[in-house]
Each structure stands twice: as C-alpha cells, then as structure tokens.
Design an enzyme around this catalytic site. Structure first.
Site, PDB file in Angstrom:
ATOM      1  N   HIS A 162      12.969  -7.698   6.913  1.00 21.03           N
ATOM      2  CA  HIS A 162      12.401  -7.611   7.975  1.00 21.03           C
ATOM      3  C   HIS A 162      11.857  -8.748   8.364  1.00 21.03           C
ATOM      4  CE1 HIS A 162      10.949  -3.600   5.645  1.00 21.03           C
ATOM      5  NE2 HIS A 162      11.681  -3.736   6.591  1.00 21.03           N
ATOM      6  N   SER A 189      12.789  -1.898   0.748  1.00 21.25           N
ATOM      7  CA  SER A 189      11.359  -1.828  -0.053  1.00 21.25           C
ATOM      8  C   SER A 189      11.288  -1.277  -0.788  1.00 21.25           C
ATOM      9  CB  SER A 189      10.428  -1.042   1.526  1.00 21.25           C
ATOM     10  OG  SER A 189      10.887  -2.040   2.704  1.00 21.25           O
TER      11      SER A 189
END
Ligand code: PAF
Length: 280
Positions: free
Chosen positions: A37, A186
């Site tokens: 990210h 994640s």
C-alpha cells in the site's frame, strides 16, 4: 493529516483543493497497511499535489463472513504509517456512512467477473465495483492507484471506469514482495509461523514456470503449476489459470494472446493467498 469519517466533510475539503487547482491522487484500501500500500501512496505523492487514502473494510465484497470478521483492523497504526508519507488526507468511514441503505447496484462486467476469483468468490466483484464507484464519486481524484497483486480486480476497475466514463486515470503498481518472494498482503499476518515459512513456495513455483512457459501449452501450464504447488499437501490450489492479460480469457496457443498472465489462488491453513506473474 486530515482524518475524515463523513462523506460531507471529505467532499467539502476536496472541493476547496480542487478550487485551488490541485491534482488529487487517491489510494483506496481496506487498511492493515503494508509496504505494498505504501508504495502506491509514495507513487501517488510523486505524481499528484495532494494524496488521499481511504481505509474501509468493505463488508459487501466478502463472500465469506468469517473472512470479514477476521480481516485485520489496525486504524491507529495505519495512520502512523501514513504520517510517515506525504499523504495528507485519510477517509475512514463507518459502514453506516457508506451504506445507509443496502446498495444493490448491478454491473455488467461481461466475462471479466465470471472467471478465477469470480468463480470462487461469488458477488465479490459486485461489492468491489459498488465501493470503488462510490469512493471515486466521493473523492473525485485525478488518479487512483491499485496494486497488480489483485490483477483481476485491476482489470475490472479499468473496465468499470471506462464503461461509466468516470473521469479518473487508473494507475497500477507492480506487486511488492517480502524478501523471500511472498506477495505482500494484509492476510499474511494470519499465517502461522510454519505457514509463513512455506508461503514463498507459491512465488517460487510461479517464477520457475515463467522461465520455461513455452515448454507447455497454456492449459497444460496451469495444470502443471497446480501439481507443483500441491506437492506439499498443506497447499490447496483453488485455481491456477493462464489468461489473456487484457480479456482474462483462457486461450489455447501462446500466439493467441499478446500478453499472458498466470494467476493463482492457494489456500494455506485458514488463509487464502493470491499471486500472479506476467508471462510475456
Ligand atoms: O484491493 C482492495 O483493498 C479493495 O478491494 C478495495 C479496492 C480497496 C475496495 O474495497
């Protein structure tokens, strides 16, 4: 850092920036931020005057309720990580803010959402389409940034933006990997230490095959990689497909596609991992 929880507030803030003629880069996320990210955020910071990141675990894109419950939620540490970048806006709405009423917008993605993830995660891309459209309407960015790890999602979002004529440039960024090759996700934090040690085998298998893909037919290559990964019985491959990189459709001879991508989804313990490699 400006942190907004309501649509009204972020829209008002963005309207002022637009009036000043600023370009806006937007990185939509579901939080639990990692280097993948942050690379998107850093790229946006280089290319745009102002960068906004959304952090919203979108319930309607989870076809598995347990996955939604277990999805990591780490807003405080996410904000700390963003503070170390030049991002200046965080949008972190509650579910009720995004969906005061159920949103049942239907999209026609043609065949793009019928293959691979679409086959194993019914409704997933409808949920992604709804939230991405809504976020783009709220933020009205100049550019929006997506990672290539979710390759099918990227192709579908490009299609969505084009078919609805949403005035935004979609920018993609290469997969960011751990030093041992595991694609950052994640979900990696949910792997046990033993599973985490095994997980890079997926990328190793993709890498090996990339070198010698022409030894196989496109279809044979998919089957071959399943056998390779499942040599370890702890891995269960949901799909391994060679697809045309633009249409996501399978094809029969290497000359039939200008660019080809090999996408896999593998279950390891309780965690579902996806990865891909562009063959040519
Ligand atoms: O890729 C993701 O994290 C999500 O699918 C997205 C694009 C933020 C939509 O919820």
């Amino acid at each position: 850092m400006n942190i907004f929880h309501t649509i009204k507030e972020i829209k008002a803030h963005i309207a002022l920036l637009r009036k000043e003629g600023k370009t806006i880069g937007f990185v939509p996320t579901m939080g639990a931020l990692h280097e993948g990210h942050l690379e998107l955020v850093r790229k946006a910071c280089k290319e745009d005057d102002v960068v906004a990141v959304s952090i919203f675990v979108n319930p309607i894109q989870f076809n598995n309720p347990e996955d939604l419950v277990k999805y990591p939620r780490t807003l405080e540490s996410d904000i700390k990580k963003l503070n170390a970048t030049a991002c200046s806006i965080v949008f972190a709405p509650a579910v009720e803010e995004m969906y005061p009423e159920p949103d049942n917008t239907e999209f026609d993605f043609g065949k793009l959402d019928k293959v691979m993830e679409g086959e194993f995660r019914p409704g997933h891309f409808k949920g992604v389409g709804i939230v991405v459209k809504k976020l783009l309407e709220i933020v009205e960015p100049t550019r929006a940034y997506f990672g290539e790890k979710d390759y099918q999602q990227l192709v579908i979002i490009r299609y969505l933006v084009k078919s609805l004529a949403i005035p935004v440039e979609i920018v993609s960024c290469p997969i960011v990997r751990e030093p041992d090759g595991l694609a950052m996700s994640s979900r990696n934090s949910r792997l046990t230490p033993e599973e985490r040690a095994l997980a890079p085998d997926i990328h190793d298998a993709l890498n090996r095959i990339k070198e010698n893909y022409t030894w196989f037919t496109p279809d044979g290559l998919g089957k071959m990689i399943i056998g390779d990964i499942e040599q370890n019985p702890l891995f269960r491959v949901e799909y391994a497909e060679v697809a045309d990189a633009e249409t996501l459709m399978p094809f029969f001879d290497w000359e039939d596609a200008e660019h080809a991508v090999l996408c896999v989804a593998v279950v390891l313990g309780q965690v579902r991992l996806i990865d891909n490699v562009l063959l040519y």
